[in-house]
Design a protein around this motif. Structure first.
Motif, mmCIF file in Angstrom:
data_model
loop_
_atom_site.group_PDB
_atom_site.id
_atom_site.type_symbol
_atom_site.label_atom_id
_atom_site.label_comp_id
_atom_site.label_asym_id
_atom_site.label_seq_id
_atom_site.Cartn_x
_atom_site.Cartn_y
_atom_site.Cartn_z
ATOM 1 N N VAL A 44 0.846 -1.194 0.000
ATOM 2 C CA VAL A 44 0.000 0.000 0.000
ATOM 3 C C VAL A 44 0.882 1.245 0.000
ATOM 4 C CG1 VAL A 44 -1.765 1.295 1.233
ATOM 5 C CG2 VAL A 44 -1.845 -1.209 1.212
ATOM 6 N N LEU A 45 0.685 2.091 -1.008
ATOM 7 C CA LEU A 45 1.490 3.302 -1.176
ATOM 8 C C LEU A 45 0.595 4.470 -1.570
ATOM 9 C CD1 LEU A 45 4.379 1.705 -3.285
ATOM 10 C CD2 LEU A 45 4.572 2.435 -0.902
ATOM 11 N N GLY A 46 1.131 5.677 -1.468
ATOM 12 C CA GLY A 46 0.409 6.849 -1.944
ATOM 13 C C GLY A 46 0.272 6.815 -3.454
ATOM 14 N N ILE A 47 -0.860 7.303 -3.956
ATOM 15 C CA ILE A 47 -1.077 7.282 -5.412
ATOM 16 C C ILE A 47 -1.187 8.670 -6.025
ATOM 17 C CG2 ILE A 47 -2.072 5.001 -5.644
ATOM 18 C CD1 ILE A 47 -4.828 6.302 -5.399
ATOM 19 N N ALA A 48 -1.281 9.689 -5.165
ATOM 20 C CA ALA A 48 -1.323 11.072 -5.668
ATOM 21 C C ALA A 48 -2.382 11.211 -6.765
ATOM 22 C CB ALA A 48 0.060 11.485 -6.157
ATOM 23 N N SER A 49 -2.035 11.874 -7.867
ATOM 24 C CA SER A 49 -3.038 12.181 -8.897
ATOM 25 C C SER A 49 -3.477 10.993 -9.735
ATOM 26 C CB SER A 49 -2.515 13.290 -9.822
ATOM 27 O OG SER A 49 -2.633 14.540 -9.199
ATOM 28 N N MET A 50 -2.854 9.829 -9.549
ATOM 29 C CA MET A 50 -3.393 8.641 -10.209
ATOM 30 C C MET A 50 -4.772 8.316 -9.638
ATOM 31 S SD MET A 50 -0.139 6.168 -11.106
ATOM 32 C CE MET A 50 0.387 5.823 -9.414
ATOM 33 N N SER A 51 -5.105 8.938 -8.491
ATOM 34 C CA SER A 51 -6.463 8.856 -7.930
ATOM 35 C C SER A 51 -7.503 9.315 -8.933
ATOM 36 C CB SER A 51 -6.587 9.752 -6.697
ATOM 37 O OG SER A 51 -5.559 9.538 -5.772
ATOM 38 N N LYS A 52 -7.131 10.252 -9.777
ATOM 39 C CA LYS A 52 -8.086 10.848 -10.718
ATOM 40 C C LYS A 52 -8.657 9.821 -11.679
ATOM 41 C CE LYS A 52 -6.298 15.606 -10.557
ATOM 42 N NZ LYS A 52 -5.136 15.520 -9.666
ATOM 43 N N MET A 53 -8.005 8.661 -11.816
ATOM 44 C CA MET A 53 -8.579 7.607 -12.655
ATOM 45 C C MET A 53 -9.927 7.154 -12.097
ATOM 46 S SD MET A 53 -5.400 5.231 -13.952
ATOM 47 C CE MET A 53 -4.776 4.826 -12.309
ATOM 48 N N MET A 54 -10.065 7.158 -10.771
ATOM 49 C CA MET A 54 -11.351 6.812 -10.176
ATOM 50 C C MET A 54 -12.378 7.901 -10.452
ATOM 51 S SD MET A 54 -13.338 4.761 -8.597
ATOM 52 C CE MET A 54 -12.310 3.505 -7.793
ATOM 53 N N THR A 55 -11.954 9.165 -10.333
ATOM 54 C CA THR A 55 -12.858 10.269 -10.660
ATOM 55 C C THR A 55 -13.274 10.184 -12.123
ATOM 56 O OG1 THR A 55 -11.774 11.653 -8.996
ATOM 57 C CG2 THR A 55 -13.125 12.778 -10.636
ATOM 58 N N GLU A 56 -12.330 9.870 -13.003
ATOM 59 C CA GLU A 56 -12.635 9.724 -14.425
ATOM 60 C C GLU A 56 -13.659 8.612 -14.642
ATOM 61 O OE1 GLU A 56 -9.201 9.443 -17.003
ATOM 62 O OE2 GLU A 56 -8.028 10.709 -15.656
ATOM 63 N N TYR A 57 -13.478 7.507 -13.933
ATOM 64 C CA TYR A 57 -14.412 6.380 -14.090
ATOM 65 C C TYR A 57 -15.824 6.800 -13.710
ATOM 66 C CZ TYR A 57 -16.171 1.611 -14.068
ATOM 67 O OH TYR A 57 -16.885 0.466 -14.362
ATOM 68 N N ILE A 58 -15.934 7.469 -12.574
ATOM 69 C CA ILE A 58 -17.267 7.862 -12.091
ATOM 70 C C ILE A 58 -17.907 8.892 -13.020
ATOM 71 C CG2 ILE A 58 -18.501 9.004 -10.203
ATOM 72 C CD1 ILE A 58 -16.488 7.676 -8.287
ATOM 73 N N ILE A 59 -17.105 9.800 -13.552
ATOM 74 C CA ILE A 59 -17.642 10.785 -14.500
ATOM 75 C C ILE A 59 -18.153 10.072 -15.752
ATOM 76 C CG2 ILE A 59 -17.088 12.738 -15.990
ATOM 77 C CD1 ILE A 59 -17.276 13.393 -12.979
ATOM 78 N N MET A 60 -17.369 9.134 -16.262
ATOM 79 C CA MET A 60 -17.789 8.386 -17.454
ATOM 80 C C MET A 60 -19.069 7.601 -17.180
ATOM 81 S SD MET A 60 -16.073 8.736 -20.222
ATOM 82 C CE MET A 60 -14.553 9.476 -20.818
ATOM 83 N N GLU A 61 -19.150 6.997 -16.016
ATOM 84 C CA GLU A 61 -20.343 6.244 -15.653
ATOM 85 C C GLU A 61 -21.558 7.161 -15.524
ATOM 86 O OE1 GLU A 61 -20.798 2.554 -12.729
ATOM 87 O OE2 GLU A 61 -20.636 4.441 -11.616
ATOM 88 N N SER A 62 -21.337 8.343 -14.960
ATOM 89 C CA SER A 62 -22.431 9.302 -14.794
ATOM 90 C C SER A 62 -22.942 9.795 -16.144
ATOM 91 C CB SER A 62 -21.962 10.486 -13.945
ATOM 92 O OG SER A 62 -21.588 10.064 -12.641
ATOM 93 N N ILE A 63 -22.041 9.953 -17.102
ATOM 94 C CA ILE A 63 -22.444 10.354 -18.451
ATOM 95 C C ILE A 63 -23.218 9.219 -19.123
ATOM 96 C CG2 ILE A 63 -21.572 10.895 -20.763
ATOM 97 C CD1 ILE A 63 -19.287 12.435 -19.369
ATOM 98 N N LYS A 64 -22.709 8.011 -18.985
ATOM 99 C CA LYS A 64 -23.377 6.853 -19.582
ATOM 100 C C LYS A 64 -24.786 6.683 -19.030
ATOM 101 C CE LYS A 64 -23.073 1.814 -19.945
ATOM 102 N NZ LYS A 64 -22.307 0.600 -19.558
ATOM 103 N N ASN A 65 -24.940 6.925 -17.734
ATOM 104 C CA ASN A 65 -26.246 6.754 -17.088
ATOM 105 C C ASN A 65 -27.172 7.956 -17.272
ATOM 106 O OD1 ASN A 65 -25.378 4.265 -16.180
ATOM 107 N ND2 ASN A 65 -24.762 5.015 -14.163
ATOM 108 N N GLY A 66 -26.694 8.999 -17.945
ATOM 109 C CA GLY A 66 -27.523 10.160 -18.214
ATOM 110 C C GLY A 66 -27.646 11.127 -17.053
ATOM 111 N N LYS A 67 -26.815 10.946 -16.028
ATOM 112 C CA LYS A 67 -26.873 11.840 -14.874
ATOM 113 C C LYS A 67 -26.295 13.208 -15.214
ATOM 114 C CE LYS A 67 -25.727 12.059 -9.949
ATOM 115 N NZ LYS A 67 -25.122 11.340 -8.794
ATOM 116 N N ILE A 68 -25.245 13.214 -16.019
ATOM 117 C CA ILE A 68 -24.649 14.455 -16.522
ATOM 118 C C ILE A 68 -24.353 14.264 -18.004
ATOM 119 C CG2 ILE A 68 -23.639 15.079 -14.284
ATOM 120 C CD1 ILE A 68 -20.938 14.084 -15.332
#
Length: 421
Positions: A44-68
């Motif tokens: 287990v280590l720090g991931i810094a801005s590689m965290s944004k991959m999770m944010t990217e995933y959720i944004i893509m999912e939200s677009i797919k689901n029509g939320k945004i």
């Protein structure tokens, strides 16, 4: 071609001695998730801005689901504006009260690792960054990540968030393992392959008239250019060091590489280059088992109450694996029949349909280490009936029963007579 692009015939170190400076690393097949190399991948280590991959995933999912939607407008509040102006942070400047589209903010996040843009998107999806972080942790579990903790959407240290960090302690950061980071990248590019169209932008032209270079310096035209690289994300903080998640494709073969906790910017890309060189020079996709493969000596299974007394069995499809050069024959097969399909005598009961699943074949190396798959899959293929065996009618079954009875009687008499002599 850049000096860092792999060239056929290039000498590459052995897998156990790649000379990596990074504290942890991993290589996986971008299509199947097969792991071909790892170093401290469960640390287990720090991931810094590689965290944004999770944010990217959720944004893509939200677009797919029509939320945004991509063209939806997001009005910038004072906190996001102030964060975008904070010194020593990666940001595209965002003006308070001005509207930006989801696509603009996503590009700023994915290309230039814009932290304020990330927070703006988090607020849009969940109402607050705190709610979004909860969503990140929930999504991580659903995706199968095992060792992770998200305390903010951007990957910054909480101390950098102008006193408004969403969760955790003041100096907390997001953490994951190299294996979980690779799994997140794997799900991101396979569930939403369109992310690579943005991740592969070498230089982003923003509405402020400025051009922002991608921090992934292995993209075309940048300092560590490597043939076939089209993503994915970098990250760095004092705690996490320097990390890089790379996606690369050459001749139809895609790999995902991760390096974590390198000591400087150049080192992380040098290590990623070593990983990619090693992958392309050492491994090749091979067909280990053909379709309709039959295990020697176990080509059939016995059947009761059928028109035939046995059924041919075979593999449902071929098995392909990334194997080390010359290692195609370094694998053994094990046939496993579904016990629920068998009666107490270990036989199948008719009727049996062609293509019906009866078990599976596993593939394991005869020697060497098997790292498995990032998604927990096994190297196996279903075993199915190669033909249909219909149930025999009542008359045939009756005659068999009668024949069996007299056969048993005759055997008993024969044994008795034999005993006389």
């Amino acid at each position: 071609m850049s000096q860092f692009a792999y060239q056929p015939g290039e000498a590459v170190a052995e897998s156990d001695n790649l000379g990596l400076k990074a504290e942890a690393a991993i290589i996986i097949d971008g299509k199947t998730g097969q792991i071909v190399y790892e170093k401290n991948a469960d640390k287990v280590l720090g991931i810094a801005s590689m965290s944004k991959m999770m944010t990217e995933y959720i944004i893509m999912e939200s677009i797919k689901n029509g939320k945004i939607s991509w063209d939806q407008k997001v009005k910038i509040n004072k906190y996001v504006h102030d964060l975008s102006k904070a010194p020593n942070l990666s940001n595209v400047g965002l003006t308070e009260g001005e509207d930006y589209t989801v696509k603009e903010l996503y590009q700023a996040m994915a290309v230039y690792s814009g932290n304020a843009a990330t927070v703006a998107l988090a607020q849009l999806v969940s109402g607050s960054e705190k709610n979004f972080v909860k969503l990140m942790n929930e999504k991580a579990k659903k995706l199968g990540l095992k060792n992770h903790r998200f305390v903010n959407a951007s990957g910054l240290n909480n101390t950098d968030l102008l006193g408004e960090y969403p969760t955790g302690k003041a100096d907390d950061e997001n953490v994951m393992t190299a294996k979980d980071t690779a799994l997140l990248a794997y799900r991101l590019i396979n569930d939403y392959p369109e992310v690579l169209k943005i991740a592969s932008i070498s230089k982003l032209k923003f509405r402020d008239g400025k051009e922002y270079p991608n921090f992934n310096w292995m993209l075309p035209g940048l300092i560590f250019e490597y043939k076939g690289v089209d993503g994915l994300k970098t990250g760095s903080t004092d705690y996490a060091g320097y990390g890089h998640t790379g996606t690369v494709i050459q001749n139809g073969q895609r790999y995902i590489t991760v390096v974590m906790k390198s000591t400087n910017k150049n080192e992380r890309f040098a290590d990623s280059t070593k990983l990619m060189n090693y992958a392309y020079s050492t491994f090749k996709k091979e067909k280990i088992l053909p379709a309709k493969y039959q295990v020697k000596g176990k080509e059939t299974l016995s059947v009761v109450k059928g028109k035939e007394k046995s059924v041919k069995i075979e593999s449902e499809k071929a098995i392909e694996l990334l194997v080390e050069n010359g290692g195609k024959d370094n694998y053994k097969t094990d046939l496993v029949i579904d016990k629920n399909k068998l009666n107490e005598d270990g036989k199948l009961t008719a009727p049996i349909k062609k293509g019906e699943k009866l078990g599976y074949i596993t593939i394991t190396p005869k020697k060497g280490e098997d790292y498995g798959y990032i998604n927990g899959n096994q190297t196996k293929v279903n075993v199915v009936a190669a033909e249909t065996v219909e149930k025999a009618n009542w008359f045939v079954l009756s005659m068999r029963a009668v024949g069996g009875f007299f056969g048993d009687v005759w055997s008993s008499v024969a044994s008795t007579v034999k005993g006389w002599f």
